[in-house]
Structure formats: structure tokens, C-alpha cells
Design an enzyme around this catalytic site. Structure first.
Site: not given
Ligand SMILES: Cc1cc2nc3c(=O)[nH]c(=O)nc-3n(C[C@H](O)[C@H](O)[C@H](O)COP(=O)(O)O)c2cc1C
Length: 217
Positions: A194-195
């Protein structure tokens, strides 16, 4: 497929403060060795030492190109090139260089910033002698980054050099050699889901100690 639809997730590993060595060169070696060890064949290991190196011109405009890392030690990061090339001329005017390594299989990036200086001619020669004869001749044949009229120019220069240096004994051109980038900032990036990536930056202090800080991804 649209370019915007190309994406991946990063979920191999995390990077925590206790994982890091106090010395960023030691930490770099660790990651580099892991990138090499994870590649089991010569084909896979190809270009594991490739890095993008950025220099700036007199107006502060950057230019980038890939070079091959040929050594790393307490002085910093070493690569070889033509000193009269665009990068060589830019370094002569402004020694500040940035470099980035990307190891997609490890989901890791390392960025380096520091000043480049020429290594000794003797040290460059030791490396030059280890290169295949063709690469040694090419160092003479290519006036790197100059405009040439056509490929024929290069090939006829090459043919002349073949005749001039018929044996293994090809001297190193005077305008060819290594640079070492003495790092003042090194950042280690580990991709996370999710970065929410892990980033740690080492910054060299006036007393040569390294301060390590976590950065937002
Ligand atoms: C995989 C790869 C490795 C390269 N390694 C080097 C290198 O070690 N030294 C070098 O001078 N150029 C290397 N090059 C060529 C440079 O990217 C660049 O074209 C050349 O150095 C001229 O750059 P400049 O005009 O900005 O000085 C490499 C290119 C690639 C794609």
C-alpha cells in the site's frame, strides 16, 4: 495496456531501524551482496551493479545516464568513464553527483549523493588492465559524448587501433579513468504494501558521524 495501469505491490520485506548498520557503506554492501546472492545465474546477475548517475551543468540543469559500479569502499562509490565525456565535463565544473540503484527483485532502492573526484591513475590502470581487449580499444576509439558523422567514423578508428595495438598490450587513454563519489547522504528504500514504504536516510555530520532518520514514503 495503458501505461497508467502498470503497477505492482511491494511485500517482500520490511526495513527497521535495528536492521541498519551504523555505517552506510557496510549497509550498502549488505544489500548489494544480497542482490547478487539472490541472482543465481550470470544472466540474472547482469547489470546488478548498474546505477543511474546524475550530474549538473553550469546552469544547474541535471543530466543522467547509467554507469556500472566497479567498487565500493570507505572512500565511496567507484565507476569508470571518459573524463572528457559530458558527465566528465560536468563533474569538472561541479563535483556534486547523485546516484540511484534499483533492485526490483528485492524491492529496494538506494540513493547516494556526494562529491566525485578522480581516483589515481595507477588505480584506474589496474582496473583498465582487467578489461577485455575490445573494451580497452573502445576507450581509445570512442570520444565519448562527441557528435560523430556516422558509424563508419567509429569503425575506421577501431580498425586503425586494431592495427596500432595488435597484441594484448593496450595502454589506458590519458582521458579515461575512475571517479569515486564520497557520499554525504545515502538513503535505503524498501518497498512495502500500500505504498507505506520504509525509508532511512544517513546524513554525514561535520564530525564524520552518520545520523540516521526515517523518512515518510
Ligand atoms: C547498462 C549500462 C552500463 C553502462 N556503463 C557505463 C559505464 O560504466 N561508464 C560509462 O562511461 N558509460 C556507461 N554506460 C553508457 C552511459 O550510460 C552513457 O551513455 C555514456 O557514459 C555517455 O554519457 P554522458 O554523455 O552523459 O557522459 C552504460 C550504459 C548502460 C546502458
Amino acid at each position: 495496456m495503458s501505461i497508467a495501469d502498470i503497477r505492482r505491490d511491494y511485500n517482500l520485506a520490511g526495513l527497521r531501524r535495528p536492521d541498519l548498520d551504523a555505517d552506510p557503506i557496510v549497509q550498502f554492501r549488505r544489500w548489494f551482496d544480497q542482490a547478487v546472492a539472490a541472482r543465481s545465474t550470470e544472466a540474472e546477475r547482469m547489470d546488478v551493479n548498474a546505477a543511474t548517475a546524475a550530474t549538473v551543468d553550469a546552469e544547474g540543469r541535471p543530466s543522467v545516464r547509467i554507469v556500472l559500479l566497479k567498487g565500493v569502499d570507505e572512500r565511496g562509490f567507484i565507476f569508470f568513464t571518459n573524463y572528457d565525456s559530458r558527465k566528465g565535463q560536468e563533474i569538472a565544473g561541479n563535483p556534486n553527483v547523485a546516484m540511484v540503484f534499483y533492485w526490483p527483485d528485492q524491492e529496494r532502492q538506494v540513493t547516494i549523493a556526494g562529491a566525485a573526484s578522480k581516483i589515481s591513475r595507477a588505480e584506474s590502470e589496474t582496473y583498465f588492465k582487467s578489461r577485455p581487449r575490445g573494451s580497452r580499444l573502445a576507450a581509445w576509439a570512442s570520444h565519448q559524448s562527441e557528435v560523430i558523422a556516422n558509424r563508419q567514423v567509429l569503425e575506421s578508428r577501431w580498425a586503425e587501433l586494431q592495427a596500432k595495438y595488435p597484441g594484448e598490450d593496450v595502454p589506458m587513454p590519458p582521458n579515461w579513468g575512475g571517479y569515486v563519489i564520497a557520499p554525504v547522504r545515502i538513503e535505503f528504500w524498501q518497498g512495502r504494501p500500500s505504498r507505506l514504504h520504509d525509508r532511512f536516510r544517513y546524513v554525514k555530520q561535520a564530525d564524520n558521524r552518520w545520523v540516521i532518520e526515517r523518512l515518510a514514503p
